[in-house]
Design an enzyme around this catalytic site. Structure first.
Site, PDB file in Angstrom:
ATOM      1  N   SER A 206       7.357   0.105  25.506  1.00  0.00           N
ATOM      2  CA  SER A 206       6.885   0.784  26.728  1.00  0.00           C
ATOM      3  C   SER A 206       7.362   2.198  26.703  1.00  0.00           C
ATOM      4  O   SER A 206       6.425   3.121  26.829  1.00  0.00           O
ATOM      5  CB  SER A 206       7.525   0.181  28.042  1.00  0.00           C
ATOM      6  OG  SER A 206       7.109   0.234  29.095  1.00  0.00           O
TER       7      SER A 206
ATOM      8  N   GLN B 273      12.807  -4.059  31.631  1.00  0.00           N
ATOM      9  CA  GLN B 273      12.156  -2.844  31.478  1.00  0.00           C
ATOM     10  C   GLN B 273      12.797  -1.366  30.911  1.00  0.00           C
ATOM     11  O   GLN B 273      12.349  -0.847  30.294  1.00  0.00           O
ATOM     12  CB  GLN B 273      11.516  -2.132  32.785  1.00  0.00           C
ATOM     13  CG  GLN B 273      10.292  -2.924  33.455  1.00  0.00           C
ATOM     14  CD  GLN B 273       9.610  -2.776  34.749  1.00  0.00           C
ATOM     15  OE1 GLN B 273       8.877  -2.081  34.958  1.00  0.00           O
ATOM     16  NE2 GLN B 273      10.469  -2.935  35.530  1.00  0.00           N
TER      17      GLN B 273
ATOM     18  N   TYR C 143       0.774  -8.740  28.707  1.00  0.00           N
ATOM     19  CA  TYR C 143      -0.337  -8.386  27.766  1.00  0.00           C
ATOM     20  C   TYR C 143      -1.695  -8.892  27.760  1.00  0.00           C
ATOM     21  O   TYR C 143      -1.815 -10.041  28.477  1.00  0.00           O
ATOM     22  CB  TYR C 143       0.305  -9.121  26.157  1.00  0.00           C
ATOM     23  CG  TYR C 143       1.476  -8.296  25.741  1.00  0.00           C
ATOM     24  CD1 TYR C 143       1.697  -6.957  25.352  1.00  0.00           C
ATOM     25  CD2 TYR C 143       2.807  -8.882  25.965  1.00  0.00           C
ATOM     26  CE1 TYR C 143       2.829  -6.349  24.974  1.00  0.00           C
ATOM     27  CE2 TYR C 143       3.959  -8.242  25.499  1.00  0.00           C
ATOM     28  CZ  TYR C 143       3.866  -7.093  24.964  1.00  0.00           C
ATOM     29  OH  TYR C 143       5.052  -6.709  24.745  1.00  0.00           O
TER      30      TYR C 143
ATOM     31  N   ARG D 211       8.599  -8.985  28.697  1.00  0.00           N
ATOM     32  CA  ARG D 211       8.163  -7.959  29.730  1.00  0.00           C
ATOM     33  C   ARG D 211       8.476  -8.391  31.098  1.00  0.00           C
ATOM     34  O   ARG D 211       7.828  -8.651  31.910  1.00  0.00           O
ATOM     35  CB  ARG D 211       6.671  -7.843  29.426  1.00  0.00           C
ATOM     36  CG  ARG D 211       6.130  -7.252  28.291  1.00  0.00           C
ATOM     37  CD  ARG D 211       5.100  -6.313  28.316  1.00  0.00           C
ATOM     38  NE  ARG D 211       5.288  -5.188  27.653  1.00  0.00           N
ATOM     39  CZ  ARG D 211       4.511  -4.191  27.225  1.00  0.00           C
ATOM     40  NH1 ARG D 211       3.266  -4.550  27.805  1.00  0.00           N
ATOM     41  NH2 ARG D 211       4.811  -3.236  26.612  1.00  0.00           N
TER      42      ARG D 211
ATOM     43  N   ASP E 253      12.979  -1.779  27.130  1.00  0.00           N
ATOM     44  CA  ASP E 253      11.847  -2.176  26.459  1.00  0.00           C
ATOM     45  C   ASP E 253      11.202  -0.845  25.609  1.00  0.00           C
ATOM     46  O   ASP E 253      10.738  -0.129  26.382  1.00  0.00           O
ATOM     47  CB  ASP E 253      10.512  -2.244  27.565  1.00  0.00           C
ATOM     48  CG  ASP E 253       9.410  -2.954  27.043  1.00  0.00           C
ATOM     49  OD1 ASP E 253       9.216  -2.691  25.805  1.00  0.00           O
ATOM     50  OD2 ASP E 253       8.255  -3.334  27.602  1.00  0.00           O
TER      51      ASP E 253
END
Ligand SMILES: NC(=O)c1ccc[n+]([C@@H]2O[C@H](COP(=O)([O-])OP(=O)(O)OC[C@H]3O[C@@H](n4cnc5c(N)ncnc54)[C@H](OP(=O)(O)O)[C@@H]3O)[C@@H](O)[C@H]2O)c1
Ligand SMILES: NC(=O)c1ccc[n+]([C@@H]2O[C@H](COP(=O)([O-])OP(=O)(O)OC[C@H]3O[C@@H](n4cnc5c(N)ncnc54)[C@H](OP(=O)(O)O)[C@@H]3O)[C@@H](O)[C@H]2O)c1
Ligand SMILES: NC(=O)c1ccc[n+]([C@@H]2O[C@H](COP(=O)([O-])OP(=O)(O)OC[C@H]3O[C@@H](n4cnc5c(N)ncnc54)[C@H](O)[C@@H]3O)[C@@H](O)[C@H]2O)c1
Ligand SMILES: NC(=O)c1ccc[n+]([C@@H]2O[C@H](COP(=O)([O-])OP(=O)(O)OC[C@H]3O[C@@H](n4cnc5c(N)ncnc54)[C@H](O)[C@@H]3O)[C@@H](O)[C@H]2O)c1
Lengths: 102, 366, 462, 366, 462, 102
Positions: free
Chosen positions: B133, B127, B227, B122, B130
């Site tokens: 996500s 991003q 997280y 992360r 991901d």
């Protein structure tokens, strides 16, 4: 023409004051909101009651036996006072609505 | 290089790992793309759209895989697919590797290398790759639609000639990616939304979407790589206290709380469910990881005391078109990162590569 | 020494006039401004009497004090007793008094000036003429406003007639000065002409334009006072007069602009009352309009405002600006709620959809039954693009198609302002009596535009 | 007077005609209220809520009906229920009397009087009693939720690290009560919304919700008591032409077009469906009246050429809590209108009474 | 005749000065106002030379013309050639020239006046002193602005020292006048003290406060000119000087207010540069602030504006006011689009949710790849509550946690304005170099509040 | 004190003009937007260059052989011109940005 310019020169300060006053008058009420139009008019109305000073001067200058001048003068002072006092008081009453705010 | 896109095998899975739009990008990277027949059908991508985009169609998984350098799927391979794998091939999919020891062993033995898409670190520059996500985001939206569909009420307030319909009250547990999108969607539909989370920064984020945050009086929980960590029993007790009033008034509850590498926390006990209104609905998005309520069951609707507890284990599969599109974009960006000059470039200094390469048989490179 | 001090006092008074007017142009300071100008005026008057150089007979003093005392009592009482609605007439009356004062000064001074300072004769006459016009004009305006004189009276070709009289009057005055015709006959004739001209000037103008006319006459009186200043070389009269003259002229123009009537057509066009396009039914009288800036002040000084949204709000897509209005008013300590009629708009919950979009708090939306009793404690109800839902015909007129439908009873509030684009009817196609009621004023225009102006005016009120 | 509330019998019906909140109002009117057991269960109103509100519970329809002066239900009576009716009783429900000649005959023969709720005249003062309006409104909302649930895409535009999700395009036929609420709901969720209708005033109304209107170049159609009349074939052809472009781009189509006393118009032909995108969805709200598309079937999902055609005949039953609340409020207001001083007051001058009283056996009064 | 005409011209010039200043306060008329004042000035100068009564030797005329010609050429060229960024120094320089001119007049006139009009001596000295202070102070300000003098130089207890010198100087001047000490020694000593005082007055003040100081010195020079007017009974000098003196003083106060620094602390506090709270990293230099009103004008005269929304927009819930901004700008013919970074905000699509709420057209939302090439043709980029997504470190600094993330390349636009509340870092917790770049100005404050002000300023610009 | 009042009386017009001018100066720039602060300052700066008239008067009044006065006067006129010309030109340049608008 020459006379005018001459008149102007002798009275240049007065002319200047008049012109400046016009500027000030115009600037000063620049952005008046419509709701104040009437009170402002009324306030201005009271201010031109300053003409009463002329009436007073007339009387002060009159002979005590000039009855015509005196009675006209009396009337003039009376009317002028009406203008001044009534004008300011009525303006104040109009403006009462603006004081309520907490 | 050849790239094979497999059709999903899991029950209820409707997504596809690569959509036609990505084909040209992949060709640009140097791939020849083979798509298993009907791979995109459920996501509304027909085979001929793939061929039009320049891919070829293989009739079976085996056919697609044979001769492929890289094999891509959304979900982990079945036993059968592992059987088709050949030494030196590269596998790419979600692998949930921490929970799938056995599968990892099988892949190692097959002599292949494997990337786990769900292990993407992360960090900012990752991003765009991901998948957790991108899929969570869509799930957050869909959870609200599902909730609205199950609810006997409507979301917005309406003042009508037949009386006023009060707005629905929505309570959201867990303000991560999914939770935020759920908040946004429920707000849009006119509900009164509250949310709670262990991470204190979620308060501002919740409010930035116009919803209210329920703060649990505690130190909050520090995060690790984005997280949340597991919380103490004490915290859970305090949380109960803080949310019970809202819970009793809620029409719809959506739970999204996950903890990396652990079972999802139980946030709503049986007793708490019994506090809830007749006719209210709980959507448990964490049900695949054990669930956030005491009663939820994966892909079942449990009725308890007038409350419906809906456990949906795979929300993205319910919006397959968009979820496949985003997945595919994540994957093609990831491949763009892994490949340079038409060849795989295993940069073992790079966090993204090392984080996702969970089985490395690429002895030649490394 | 005295005569020196008096100049300082005059200077001070002039400054109070300027400051006073300036403060009068802002709602926050207006009251104080009026008091400040009044203070300066008092000082100037007192100074004039007290600091007189030469000895004056006590009789004269008594007379002066008597006149002032009488004027004060009468002026004060009249001003205090008058009803709010009659104030404009009173302003006109007082203005006329000022004009008469100036005219009298001219009448008295003419013989003296003719004898001693013939170069100042022009000034005396100018002051006298202007004062007289202002006097008689103001009297007519006053009579019109208080209803004595109901209609605009127009002689045939009155514009041409008036212009001829004006020119004649000026020419006559020039003749008097130039030819040295100092007989009082000339003076009184001129005076009479001026009085007549004042009457003829105002009498053709319609009642709706009276405020503009009064403002104009007001600046005339200012000018007359300024001529007095010239005459006596008296600075406070000069400056005060000029100040009122210029400010009054600007104010007149501003008022014309606010009424959307060019000054020219007020004076010459004189087509009378402003007419409002009326549709969807016979007109039931005339409606009163309010400007965004007046409404802004009114709302600013309210303690409770209720907004009644209707279909027009949706048509204008004014939901965001209405929310902005709400926020601004609340910041100023005004309580704001929305009264939602169950069938406002064109679908059930139409208003909810709109207001939710702009994040209006659900708690601020009140149902009809709950809000109806609240109107009585409300200062301003702002109806935005609603019509049928506030139509009293639903309660009173059995023949109306909406008879029997419960409505929002906005009329129990202190004042009702209705925003819509025209006098057109709403969904039910019927005229709405509410618009013609005494408490109601109309704010015409597209809701988004007009509310935008309102918001702007409110912001400028700080 | 006794009032009986029956449990619904139709398959899929979940509503109830009277909710506990209305009981006190009804008692105020002079009624003693008897509710059939479990009548409100599916709408999340338990029997004990009714008893708490002051009603008594009857175990069966027959028990509830016996001795009742007024019997209320949402849907028309079954044969069995008609059998239980006694002379002089009053029946009140939706009756769809123009389509139900036979039922009317039976009721007449049974010697009862009957009010049809769906026959409420569309006049201003009847708006608060108009069940069609209150139910259509909720249906409009629910049709969008159902559409969103079926669609493989999400509604809003989202610009994310995994690419941009384009907003869904929604096209709505018929801008009546349901259509307007559907427009509002779809807009709220972030879709791009277009709508069309025969009535020209709908343009402004559509725009007042921020959506676009597709004008069909024609004279438009005059309405009659709030309802649209049937349109010419010429108009339908022009409409096709005007909407086809939007149809081809639409992700979700919602049809709501009804014509009073006639079959619903077919607005989307089979050929037009074939113009539509793979994965798109049609929600046909008019399916109970024959449907607005050529292929729709009541309460079935028809798949044609990648397009899902969803026919839902009873949307209000899917949000039973709110729809029952509004229905119940409509009914209690209506009863308030019919009753004065604890007695029925048949004002046969009154449009509302005459309009709804479709079977009049009240020889005594009239 | 000549001498009479000259007064009319002077009057006219004074009026042009007033009008000119008035017009200079409004962006729409500013340029014309400047020209009008220049015209009046030219007329006044020409009239002074031409309409001179007594005969003057041609040599003197030649000298005057020579000086004027030289001054015109030098002044014109300097003003035309200077870079935009160096203008404030130039203003300071020109102001100093005016001061010097006044000082010289004093030096020359002192002996004459002492001989013929001793009652005017005070006036001469006052003009000379003020002119001198203005001259030397302006020179120091100029040196500070152009970098010759980098730091604020502060003698120990400089405030007390300066005050003592000031009092001493005034006392000395009074002494000269009262005691009739007309020796030129006194004159030059006083002159020297004034020059020194000017230096000491300005030298402790920090560079950031220089504009305020220049404005103050500007009004000083105005005062000096006014004393010249008294001296020669010259109305145009008097009125022009007083006008600048009063307007300049007000302007100084207004500027102080805009900078949020009381005048007192500018002069006496002198804590130097304005400091901005900086967090999340070492400061990398100083940032430039821009006011809402400046930005409003800048945007108003732009042809393309790109808005970059970020998380701060959401925190502030400023979506509605940003839409209002867009609408206003578009009404004024400015093209507006939004550049949406894929990870702006805290959830995917965060900005979409917000902007959809306020009905921003989908077509106006541009993806990063599409919009990056557009920045080069953009006049103003307004970054609202975004930080990481415009951080150039992502491209340049491999050690940064956001290295490798594509960003919005706002820097290629003509000018970048960043709105945030402070210098605090964003999500990634790192300082942003962009804020310190030459093209960037900061608009500090909560987005909703600040944009509200911006919108208001824009509305007031008509 | 008395002197002051007397002085005031003789110069009452001038005093009045000064006071009015102060009003005008303050009113006239009432609501200047910050972006105009610098140009306005610069424009005002050019206006006070009117002091050059004083310098010209000095020169016109000087004897043609008073070299000191003449050279100082020359310098004063030169500096004043700089102030005036430079001031207006630089102001105009600053204001160029406001003309671009379509
Ligand atoms: N809510 C429902 O479910 C529903 C459904 C169907 C019918 N209805 C009926 O609709 C009516 C609703 O009442 P209402 O008071 O909301 O609306 P209305 O009676 O239709 O009045 C709306 C008013 O808004 C004004 N307007 C339109 N556009 C405007 C704009 N851009 N800016 C400012 N004003 C604008 C119009 O006057 P101008 O033209 O002069 O501007 C009009 O008179 C009732 O008669 C109701 O029975 C309601
Ligand atoms: N979009 C996603 O999915 C997602 C998810 C998780 C993380 N992220 C990360 O979040 C960041 C997003 O970048 P960004 O530029 O949008 O935000 P950002 O870098 O976090 O910067 C936001 C800035 O807004 C300012 N701000 C906060 N409240 C404000 C207010 N009321 N008014 C004005 N300014 C305010 C803050 O500065 P002051 O405190 O000085 O006002 C802050 O520097 C990226 O680093 C991204 O990686 C994104
Ligand atoms: N590359 C990146 O920078 C990047 C990418 C994605 C997500 N993120 C960030 O990572 C964070 C987590 O996102 P996610 O959606 O993947 O999280 P997740 O799916 O792991 O968990 C969902 C949410 O549940 C919360 N939660 C855990 N235990 C809880 C409990 N006991 N009670 C209440 N809530 C509990 C978590 O805090 C989290 O917000 C977010 O802040 C997100 O913005 C960053
Ligand atoms: N009491 C009242 O005043 C009251 C109550 C309810 C509804 N209404 C009004 O009645 C009107 C109809 O409302 P409804 O929802 O009950 O209508 P409906 O359900 O009968 O029909 C739905 C819509 O379909 C449209 N339609 C019919 N044929 C069509 C075609 N061929 N193509 C496209 N569209 C077609 C109709 O015009 C209508 O707008 C609305 O204007 C509503 O506001 C008034």
């Amino acid at each position: 023409m020459n006379e005018l310019i001459e008149y102007f020169t002798t009275n240049k300060d007065i002319v200047f004051i008049v012109i400046l006053m016009v500027f000030v008058g115009v600037e000063v009420i620049g952005n008046v909101p419509a709701v104040l139009h009437t009170p402002l008019m009324s306030g201005a109305n009271a201010i031109h009651g300053v003409v009463i000073i002329g009436a007073i001067l007339v009387m002060l200058d009159s002979e005590p036996d000039n009855y015509l001048a005196l009675s006209l003068g009396f009337l003039a002072v009376f009317l002028g006072t009406l203008n001044v006092v009534g004008g300011f008081v009525v303006t104040d009453r109009m403006l009462e609505m603006f004081k309520k705010k907490k | 290089m050849k790239l094979a896109v497999l059709k999903e095998t899991d029950a209820g899975e409707t997504r596809v790992a690569i959509v036609p739009k990505s084909i040209s990008k992949l060709k640009g990277l140097g791939f020849e793309v083979i798509v298993q027949s009907d791979a995109g059908k459920n996501a509304a991508f027909a085979d001929d759209e793939y061929t039009k985009a320049g891919a070829s169609i293989a009739s079976s998984a085996a056919e697609a895989m044979s001769g492929a350098d890289l094999i891509i799927k959304v979900n982990p391979p079945t036993k059968e697919e592992v059987g088709h794998l050949k030494k030196g091939q590269i596998w790419m999919s979600q692998l949930f590797h921490r929970l799938n020891e056995e599968l990892l062993g099988d892949l190692k033995n097959a002599g292949v290398s494997a990337f786990s898409l769900d292990a993407m670190p992360r960090i900012s520059r990752a991003q765009s790759m991901d998948v957790l996500s991108s899929q969570s985001n869509l799930s957050g939206y869909k959870s609200v639609i599902t909730g609205a569909d199950h609810l006997g009420k409507i979301f917005p307030m309406l003042m009508t000639a037949a009386g006023t319909v009060t707005p629905a009250k929505v309570l959201i547990f867990g303000v991560g990616v999914a939770g935020l999108q759920a908040i946004a969607t429920a707000k849009r539909l006119g509900a009164i939304v509250q949310a709670t989370d262990v991470r204190p920064e979620c308060k501002e984020q919740t409010e930035s979407l116009g919803a209210k945050f329920i703060t649990v009086e505690d130190d909050g929980v520090k995060t690790e790589g984005g997280y949340a960590k597991e919380v103490t029993a004490e915290y859970l007790a305090k949380q109960k206290e803080a949310v019970n009033k809202s819970l009793a008034q809620a029409d719809l509850v959506i739970t999204t709380a996950l903890v990396q590498g652990a079972k999802a926390p139980i946030l709503i006990s049986k007793e708490q469910i019994e506090l809830m209104k007749n006719g209210s609905v709980i959507i448990d998005m964490a049900v695949a990881k054990g669930g956030n309520t005491a009663l939820s069951k994966p892909d079942e609707v449990v009725h308890h005391n007038g409350v419906k507890i809906v456990g949906v284990s795979n929300f993205p599969a319910q919006i397959p078109t968009n979820s496949s599109e985003l997945l595919s974009r994540n994957i093609d960006t990831f491949l763009g990162h892994l490949i340079s000059d038409g060849k795989f470039n295993w940069d073992m200094e790079d966090e993204i590569t090392t984080g996702t390469l969970v089985v490395n048989n690429q002895t030649a490179t490394a | 020494m005295n005569i020196d001090l008096i100049h300082i006092i005059y200077l001070f008074a002039s400054v109070t006039f300027i400051l006073g007017l300036k403060m009068l142009s802002n709602p926050k300071t207006a009251r104080k401004g009026n008091l400040i100008a009044a203070l300066g005026m008092t000082l100037a008057i007192v100074a004039t009497i007290v600091l007189k150089e030469k000895e004056v007979s006590p009789v004269i003093y008594y007379l002066i004090f008597g006149a002032i005392a009488l004027g004060t009592v009468v002026g004060w009482l009249t001003a205090k007793k008058v009803q709010m609605t009659k104030m404009p007439e009173l302003v006109s009356l007082f203005n006329g008094m000022g004009g008469a004062c100036a005219a009298l000064i001219g009448l008295i001074e003419f013989p003296k000036v003719a004898a001693h300072h013939p170069e100042k004769l022009g000034i005396v006459l100018a002051g006298m003429i202007i004062g007289s016009i202002s006097f008689s004009g103001s009297m007519i305006a006053w009579a019109k406003l208080n209803g004595t004189l109901r209609n605009a009276i127009r002689l045939p070709k009155y514009n041409i007639l008036n212009t001829i009289i004006l020119i004649g009057m000026v020419a006559y005055a020039v003749f008097i000065v130039a030819a040295g015709a100092y007989a009082s006959m000339h003076l009184y004739l001129l005076f009479t002409i001026a009085i007549v001209y004042g009457v003829l000037f105002v009498i053709p103008i319609g009642g709706a334009d009276m405020p503009v006319v009064i403002s104009l006459l007001n600046s005339f009186t200012g000018l007359a006072a300024a001529f007095g200043g010239f005459l006596y070389d008296n600075q406070v009269m000069l400056t005060g007069g000029i100040l009122v003259g210029s400010a009054g002229t600007l104010l007149t123009l501003v008022m014309c602009k606010a009424m959307n009537r060019p000054l020219f057509s007020v004076i010459f066009g004189a087509f009378g009352e402003t007419a409002v396009a009326s549709g969807g039914g016979e007109s039931q009288g005339s409606v009163r309009e309010v400007s965004a800036s007046d409404l802004a002040v009114q709302m600013n000084y309210s303690s409770k405002v209720i907004i009644v949204p209707g279909y027009g709000l949706a048509v204008a897509q004014a939901q965001h600006v209405v929310k902005e209005l709400e926020t601004l008013l609340e910041e100023r300590g005004v309580e704001v709620v929305y009264a939602i009629h169950p069938v406002a708009g064109r679908m059930p919950g139409h208003m909810n959809v709109l207001l939710a979009e702009s994040n209006v708090d659900y708690d601020k939306l009140k149902e009809m039954e709950d809000v109806n009793p609240e109107f009585a404690q409300t200062d301003v109800v702002l109806v935005i693009g609603a019509n049928d839902v506030v139509n009293p015909a639903a309660k009173t007129d059995p023949s109306s198609p909406i008879f029997g439908m419960p409505i929002l009873e906005v009329e129990s509030a202190k004042s009702v302002v209705v925003n819509k684009r025209s006098m057109n009817a709403g969904y039910a196609g019927i005229q709405n009596e509410l618009f013609f009621r005494d408490k109601t004023s109309m704010l015409f225009g597209d809701a988004k535009k007009v509310l935008g102006e309102l918001v702007n005016e409110l912001k400028n009120l700080d």
